[in-house]
Write a protein that holds these residues in place. Structure first.
Motif, PDB file in Angstrom:
ATOM      1  N   MET A   1      29.842  30.976 -17.829  1.00  0.00           N
ATOM      2  CA  MET A   1      31.187  30.715 -18.309  1.00  0.00           C
ATOM      3  C   MET A   1      31.207  30.901 -19.821  1.00  0.00           C
ATOM      4  N   ALA A   2      32.241  31.547 -20.340  1.00  0.00           N
ATOM      5  CA  ALA A   2      32.393  31.736 -21.780  1.00  0.00           C
ATOM      6  C   ALA A   2      32.475  30.376 -22.469  1.00  0.00           C
ATOM      7  N   ILE A   3      31.960  30.317 -23.675  1.00  0.00           N
ATOM      8  CA  ILE A   3      31.861  29.033 -24.363  1.00  0.00           C
ATOM      9  C   ILE A   3      33.223  28.372 -24.573  1.00  0.00           C
ATOM     10  N   TRP A   4      34.253  29.127 -24.920  1.00  0.00           N
ATOM     11  CA  TRP A   4      35.551  28.503 -25.162  1.00  0.00           C
ATOM     12  C   TRP A   4      36.097  27.884 -23.880  1.00  0.00           C
ATOM     13  N   ASP A   5      35.991  28.605 -22.783  1.00  0.00           N
ATOM     14  CA  ASP A   5      36.446  28.058 -21.504  1.00  0.00           C
ATOM     15  C   ASP A   5      35.644  26.812 -21.137  1.00  0.00           C
ATOM     16  N   TRP A   6      34.335  26.869 -21.335  1.00  0.00           N
ATOM     17  CA  TRP A   6      33.492  25.709 -21.058  1.00  0.00           C
ATOM     18  C   TRP A   6      33.889  24.533 -21.947  1.00  0.00           C
ATOM     19  N   ALA A   7      34.103  24.790 -23.232  1.00  0.00           N
ATOM     20  CA  ALA A   7      34.442  23.718 -24.169  1.00  0.00           C
ATOM     21  C   ALA A   7      35.774  23.063 -23.810  1.00  0.00           C
ATOM     22  N   LEU A   8      36.761  23.858 -23.441  1.00  0.00           N
ATOM     23  CA  LEU A   8      38.054  23.287 -23.045  1.00  0.00           C
ATOM     24  C   LEU A   8      37.916  22.415 -21.804  1.00  0.00           C
ATOM     25  N   GLU A   9      37.154  22.911 -20.834  1.00  0.00           N
ATOM     26  CA  GLU A   9      36.943  22.133 -19.604  1.00  0.00           C
ATOM     27  C   GLU A   9      36.166  20.861 -19.919  1.00  0.00           C
ATOM     28  N   ALA A  10      35.116  20.982 -20.709  1.00  0.00           N
ATOM     29  CA  ALA A  10      34.293  19.819 -21.050  1.00  0.00           C
ATOM     30  C   ALA A  10      35.089  18.796 -21.840  1.00  0.00           C
ATOM     31  N   TYR A  11      35.884  19.256 -22.809  1.00  0.00           N
ATOM     32  CA  TYR A  11      36.655  18.349 -23.663  1.00  0.00           C
ATOM     33  C   TYR A  11      37.689  17.565 -22.856  1.00  0.00           C
ATOM     34  N   GLY A  12      38.117  18.133 -21.742  1.00  0.00           N
ATOM     35  CA  GLY A  12      39.091  17.462 -20.894  1.00  0.00           C
ATOM     36  C   GLY A  12      38.498  16.407 -19.974  1.00  0.00           C
ATOM     37  N   ARG A  13      37.172  16.319 -19.895  1.00  0.00           N
ATOM     38  CA  ARG A  13      36.540  15.313 -19.053  1.00  0.00           C
ATOM     39  C   ARG A  13      36.757  13.917 -19.635  1.00  0.00           C
ATOM     40  N   PRO A  14      36.834  12.905 -18.768  1.00  0.00           N
ATOM     41  CA  PRO A  14      37.035  11.539 -19.259  1.00  0.00           C
ATOM     42  C   PRO A  14      35.958  11.125 -20.259  1.00  0.00           C
ATOM     43  N   GLY A  15      36.408  10.629 -21.398  1.00  0.00           N
ATOM     44  CA  GLY A  15      35.511  10.095 -22.409  1.00  0.00           C
ATOM     45  C   GLY A  15      34.968  11.095 -23.401  1.00  0.00           C
ATOM     46  N   VAL A  16      35.098  12.397 -23.125  1.00  0.00           N
ATOM     47  CA  VAL A  16      34.506  13.392 -24.014  1.00  0.00           C
ATOM     48  C   VAL A  16      35.262  13.461 -25.339  1.00  0.00           C
ATOM     49  N   SER A  17      36.579  13.555 -25.298  1.00  0.00           N
ATOM     50  CA  SER A  17      37.315  13.677 -26.563  1.00  0.00           C
ATOM     51  C   SER A  17      37.098  12.452 -27.439  1.00  0.00           C
ATOM     52  N   GLU A  18      37.084  11.274 -26.834  1.00  0.00           N
ATOM     53  CA  GLU A  18      36.874  10.048 -27.609  1.00  0.00           C
ATOM     54  C   GLU A  18      35.476  10.023 -28.234  1.00  0.00           C
ATOM     55  N   ALA A  19      34.474  10.426 -27.460  1.00  0.00           N
ATOM     56  CA  ALA A  19      33.099  10.450 -27.980  1.00  0.00           C
ATOM     57  C   ALA A  19      32.964  11.482 -29.093  1.00  0.00           C
ATOM     58  N   CYS A  20      33.582  12.648 -28.919  1.00  0.00           N
ATOM     59  CA  CYS A  20      33.517  13.688 -29.949  1.00  0.00           C
ATOM     60  C   CYS A  20      34.185  13.229 -31.242  1.00  0.00           C
ATOM     61  N   LEU A  21      35.370  12.643 -31.125  1.00  0.00           N
ATOM     62  CA  LEU A  21      36.074  12.197 -32.327  1.00  0.00           C
ATOM     63  C   LEU A  21      35.342  11.066 -33.027  1.00  0.00           C
ATOM     64  N   ALA A  22      34.708  10.189 -32.268  1.00  0.00           N
ATOM     65  CA  ALA A  22      33.919   9.115 -32.885  1.00  0.00           C
ATOM     66  C   ALA A  22      32.738   9.713 -33.648  1.00  0.00           C
ATOM     67  N   LEU A  23      32.061  10.677 -33.052  1.00  0.00           N
ATOM     68  CA  LEU A  23      30.933  11.318 -33.729  1.00  0.00           C
ATOM     69  C   LEU A  23      31.397  12.060 -34.986  1.00  0.00           C
ATOM     70  N   GLN A  24      32.564  12.679 -34.911  1.00  0.00           N
ATOM     71  CA  GLN A  24      33.112  13.407 -36.056  1.00  0.00           C
ATOM     72  C   GLN A  24      33.569  12.452 -37.156  1.00  0.00           C
ATOM     73  N   ASP A  25      34.414  11.501 -36.804  1.00  0.00           N
ATOM     74  CA  ASP A  25      35.062  10.661 -37.808  1.00  0.00           C
ATOM     75  C   ASP A  25      34.181   9.518 -38.313  1.00  0.00           C
ATOM     76  N   GLN A  26      33.319   8.988 -37.472  1.00  0.00           N
ATOM     77  CA  GLN A  26      32.490   7.851 -37.875  1.00  0.00           C
ATOM     78  C   GLN A  26      31.110   8.266 -38.369  1.00  0.00           C
ATOM     79  N   HIS A  27      30.628   9.435 -37.937  1.00  0.00           N
ATOM     80  CA  HIS A  27      29.258   9.824 -38.269  1.00  0.00           C
ATOM     81  C   HIS A  27      29.140  11.209 -38.905  1.00  0.00           C
ATOM     82  N   GLY A  28      30.281  11.822 -39.231  1.00  0.00           N
ATOM     83  CA  GLY A  28      30.262  13.096 -39.943  1.00  0.00           C
ATOM     84  C   GLY A  28      29.689  14.271 -39.180  1.00  0.00           C
TER      85      GLY A  28
END
Length: 147
Positions: A1-28
């Protein structure tokens, strides 16, 4: 699967967006780098160093400035019309997503296949390569959400 398609599907999974934003905003952390590392199953230090440097340069040039503008446009700015401001904010958001997509696709071009590392190992290695390792528990939350 192409990375963008995989990333969109993965980001839509429960808890992924919240975990990603916490890693981005709280831990740089750089979310595209983390997601790419999981997709590529990357744990090769040299590859991760190249990927992190690419992500640093592109993020500083394109992603972070767009993100800053998008966030600043969230607040009203009288006498600028709120509808027009919000429409511009959506345009900037779309440009930010295009910049992140270009970064992911560029990183995918570096990897040439999959390395075989489990998600948590890939996240840990990418976080170290980024230069500001995130707490193991927060990386584990993302790894678990990604499945």
């Amino acid at each position: 699967m192409a990375i963008w398609d995989w990333a969109l599907e993965a980001y839509g999974r429960p808890g992924v967006s919240e975990a990603c934003l916490a890693l981005q905003d709280q831990h740089g952390q750089n979310v595209p780098l983390l997601l790419w590392a999981v997709w590529a199953e990357a744990d090769d230090a040299a590859l991760l160093a190249r990927a992190a440097e690419t992500a640093r340069r592109w993020s500083a040039l394109a992603v972070e400035p767009l993100r800053t503008v998008r966030r600043e446009l969230k607040a009203a700015c009288p006498p600028v019309d709120d509808g027009a401001r919000e429409a511009l904010r959506e345009d900037v958001k779309a440009a930010e997503l295009r910049a992140e997509r270009l970064l992911l696709e560029t990183l995918a071009g570096l990897s040439r296949g999959h390395g075989g590392a489990p998600a948590l190992a890939a996240l840990q290695a990418a976080s170290v390569a980024w230069g500001r390792p995130a707490p193991a528990r927060d990386l584990a939350v993302l790894a678990q959400a990604l499945g």
